[in-house]
Design an enzyme around this catalytic site. Structure first.
Site, PDB file in Angstrom:
ATOM      1  N   GLU A 129       1.123  -0.540  -5.131  1.00 58.39           N
ATOM      2  CA  GLU A 129       0.170   0.543  -5.397  1.00 58.39           C
ATOM      3  C   GLU A 129       1.002   1.818  -5.481  1.00 58.39           C
ATOM      4  O   GLU A 129       1.350   2.410  -4.468  1.00 58.39           O
ATOM      5  CB  GLU A 129      -0.870   0.661  -4.285  1.00 58.39           C
ATOM      6  CG  GLU A 129      -1.930   1.700  -4.600  1.00 58.39           C
ATOM      7  CD  GLU A 129      -2.461   2.446  -3.392  1.00 58.39           C
ATOM      8  OE1 GLU A 129      -3.497   3.121  -3.530  1.00 58.39           O
ATOM      9  OE2 GLU A 129      -1.844   2.381  -2.316  1.00 58.39           O
TER      10      GLU A 129
ATOM     11  N   ASP B  60       0.822  -1.201   0.000  1.00 54.52           N
ATOM     12  CA  ASP B  60       0.000   0.000   0.000  1.00 54.52           C
ATOM     13  C   ASP B  60       0.859   1.255   0.000  1.00 54.52           C
ATOM     14  O   ASP B  60       1.921   1.308   0.630  1.00 54.52           O
ATOM     15  CB  ASP B  60      -0.890  -0.021   1.252  1.00 54.52           C
ATOM     16  CG  ASP B  60      -1.819   1.166   1.333  1.00 54.52           C
ATOM     17  OD1 ASP B  60      -2.682   1.303   0.453  1.00 54.52           O
ATOM     18  OD2 ASP B  60      -1.669   1.969   2.278  1.00 54.52           O
TER      19      ASP B  60
END
Length: 702
Positions: A436, A383
């Site tokens: 990401e 993330d």
């Protein structure tokens, strides 16, 4: 003894336990704050009364000889003594920890349960003293077993006999600032159910049944495999289900839908459910909201046995400020960077890891390995990578500190990402590391030996933003935004991409996926069907957040379940059926995935038909087998729409998103078309099609 009692003793074992006496006997000292009568019990059963030598509970006795062990009689209760046990960490472990190279960190730090008790070890280099407290000591402010410091490593340890599985505990740390804090174990493998914050002694007894899956995974090359991911928030897919119930219901559903993988939003322990798991306090502990760690193992095992891969969201970019967790762990910035310009995240109110500190990098690298080793996961989706890469990320002038060369790249974070990706790739072949990353940072999926970050895949955020912006416009205006449909093919092979329509796109006022679409209910469902078919045909792997298959009207909220009742509507049921057929057809057609990462797998037929809001392209397998995708994003059908094709003969209509079974109007080509010899679009043959309104066709050469 005073330092022992006040808590700032680095070696309580030097005072407590058994020590040689000058006369050849043995001095035994014991700490029992609340006891009144103590005695030493030697192996022959003799009791030797102990004298209180400190008013706060230190007792002492001198006994003859060198007994091979002893027990204590504490007010009539026979007890073992933590202070006659040797250190539980070996020299090699301590050396590797000091070097930041202990790749199995969870096997030596945290709580290690054995036959006779539990060993505890924690890294707190600036602490003045550390005690272990828990159900087994009482939670009073003055209770707890003082732990010993293992020299310059910063590790404190103790073995406490009799501590059982399931015992709750914390570390009581006297910080460098003179303040006592009760801290959850950074390497706890189980926790109390939030909002309670205690760590729990846990040892897995699970026996895996996915050996065939793991062996096959090692031989796979993920870039050349189909990958269709169903992203799931465990707490709201069907509220009330634990890991074990999900092993029945979710596994069957994912198999029915035809996905190849599931991706779980973070399962590591987190105190606030509204963070969706992205503010982690227990990096080594699956959240206890849904069961114990072996229950999660069961869920993953069942997915593997059903042929479904498992990806976890992993959050090494930042952590919350909760005083009982990692923040200011030993009274100093320990896990976080000490300079606020590098150690604090302005958007999320969190701390940023100090990636330049070898022990912190070790904590994170070992944590990634932990999920692969202990839970058999097939991939981690990392993330907020962009926030790690840039020192000025979301910071104004004067709020960030340049690197040693004056630039804005976080060189320590880059080094950490390269290390974790290379280590995972070496130890767990066939697994996935997915970034990401929302910028154009070069080489995210390039190998580390070529200077890249070493990820296997990167989320294609540019494709996602452009495509959702385009599809959200009324068809009459789409001709002015045609570039948003085609621009992604300019850079489609610059990285190895995943096409994500994730949870982030259906929250915070953005609306549900179907809710983004213009028009009436029929048009919205048609647009949603067309988007999904276009997405699955576009180069790149696929990820879809749960609920999109329902044509959900409301955007997602973690506080309620999905709107399953929508499937009573034939149009919503048709959307779900289409997605099932897309997954099935996608997996069966190597043209759609075997050459995702090379331009050899793609060729435009039409990319400039602005007037009709239409595109057409080919997807090509390594053996030359070809699938044609024709997309019409206008509000009317395209009759007699001629496209060039590479092969003469019949082309079978594999998918028509406007079919009646999907809730469409039935405009199509009666199952297939035949080419004629009219050259078109640079091909020797062509065919005239009926392309449905707001519809996509997949055609395969028969």
């Amino acid at each position: 003894m005073d330092r022992l009692i006040t808590g700032n003793a680095h070696d309580p074992h030097a005072v407590l336990g058994a020590h040689p006496a000058p006369d050849g006997g043995t001095v035994i000292r014991a700490l029992r704050r609340h006891a009144t009568d103590l005695a030493v019990i030697t192996p022959d059963g003799t009791k030797h009364p102990m004298e209180r030598v400190h008013p706060d509970g230190v007792f002492e006795a001198t006994i003859p000889g060198r007994p091979d062990g002893y027990l204590l009689d504490v007010d009539g209760e026979e007890q073992d003594d933590p202070y006659h046990y040797p250190p539980t960490l070996g020299e090699l472990d301590l050396h590797l920890i000091a070097e930041g190279r202990h790749e199995r960190l969870w096997t030596v730090l945290g709580a290690q349960h054995g036959e006779t008790g539990t060993a505890f070890a924690v890294w707190a280099p600036s602490a003045q003293g550390v005690r272990i407290v828990g159900d087994f000591t009482g939670w009073d402010a003055h209770d707890g077993w003082p732990m010993r410091s293992m020299g310059g490593t910063g590790v404190w340890e103790i073995f406490v006999p009799g501590v059982p599985e399931g015992a709750r505990y914390k570390y009581r740390i006297l910080g460098a600032d003179g303040q006592w804090r009760d801290k959850a174990d950074p390497l706890a493998r189980h926790t109390e159910v939030p909002p309670r914050t205690g760590s729990v002694v846990f040892t897995s007894s699970y026996r895996w049944n996915d050996g065939e899956w793991i062996a096959a995974r090692e031989r796979k090359r993920p870039h050349r495999e189909p990958m269709s991911v169903y992203e799931v928030h465990l707490g709201s897919w069907r509220p009330g289900l634990g890991y074990r119930e999900l092993a029945d219901e979710l596994v069957g559903y994912v198999v029915e839908m035809g996905f190849t993988h599931v991706e779980f939003m973070p399962v590591a322990e987190h105190p606030f459910g509204g963070s969706w798991g992205y503010q982690v306090t227990g990096y080594y502990a699956p959240t206890s909201r849904f069961g114990d760690p072996d229950d999660l193992r069961l869920l993953i095992d069942e997915l593997h046995q059903a042929g479904i891969g498992v990806i976890l969201d992993w959050v090494p970019a930042h952590f919350p400020r909760d005083e009982w967790a990692l923040a200011r762990f030993d009274g100093t910035p320990l896990y976080e960077h000490g300079d606020w310009r590098r150690g604090e995240h302005p958007d999320w109110g969190t701390y940023v890891f100090d990636y330049g500190r070898r022990e912190v990098r070790n904590f994170l690298v070992a944590n990634a390995l932990y999920w692969f080793e202990e839970f058999h996961v097939d991939g981690l989706r990392v993330d907020a990578v962009a926030s790690m890469l840039y020192l000025d990320y979301s910071r104004n002038e004067g709020e960030w500190l340049p690197n040693q060369y004056g630039g804005n790249q976080n060189l320590d974070a880059i080094g950490f990402l390269q290390e974790v990706n290379a280590t995972v790739g070496r130890q767990y072949p066939g697994t996935l590391m997915i970034a990401e990353e929302s910028t154009a940072f070069p080489g995210v999926t390039a190998p580390t030996d070529r200077g890249g970050l070493g990820f296997g895949f990167k989320w294609n955020m540019g494709w996602m933003h452009d495509t959702l912006t385009y599809i959200g416009k009324d068809p009459i205006y789409r001709q002015y935004h045609h570039h948003q449909l085609t621009f992604s093919l300019v850079y489609a092979w610059s990285e190895n991409y995943v096409l994500p329509i994730s949870h982030d796109e259906v929250v915070h006022g953005k609306g549900s996926l179907a809710g983004k679409m213009p028009g009436d209910d029929w048009q919205r469902m048609a647009n949603a069907r067309a988007l999904l078919a276009y997405m699955y045909a576009h180069p790149g792997k696929n990820l879809l957040f749960m609920g999109a298959e329902l044509g959900d009207d409301r955007e997602w909220s973690e506080e309620r379940g999905l709107d399953w009742y929508l499937l009573h509507d034939p149009r919503r049921a048709g959307l779900k059926r289409l997605l099932t057929d897309l997954n099935k057809t996608y997996r069966a057609e190597p043209a759609l995935w075997a050459q995702d990462t090379t331009p050899d797998g793609f060729r435009w037929i039409i990319n400039d038909d602005v007037t009709n809001n239409a595109v057409a392209f080919l997807r090509i397998a390594p053996d030359g087998s070809t699938l044609c995708c024709v997309a019409n994003f206008s509000g009317g059908p395209l009759d007699d729409y001629r496209i060039g094709l590479p092969y003469a003969g019949r082309w079978t209509e594999l998918i028509n998103t406007d079919a009646h079974v999907y809730g469409g109007s039935g405009v199509g080509n009666l199952g297939g078309i035949y080419t004629d010899d009219e050259p078109w679009h640079g091909f020797a043959v062509s065919a005239a099609l009926r392309v449905p309104p707001l519809g996509v066709l997949w055609l395969r050469h028969a």
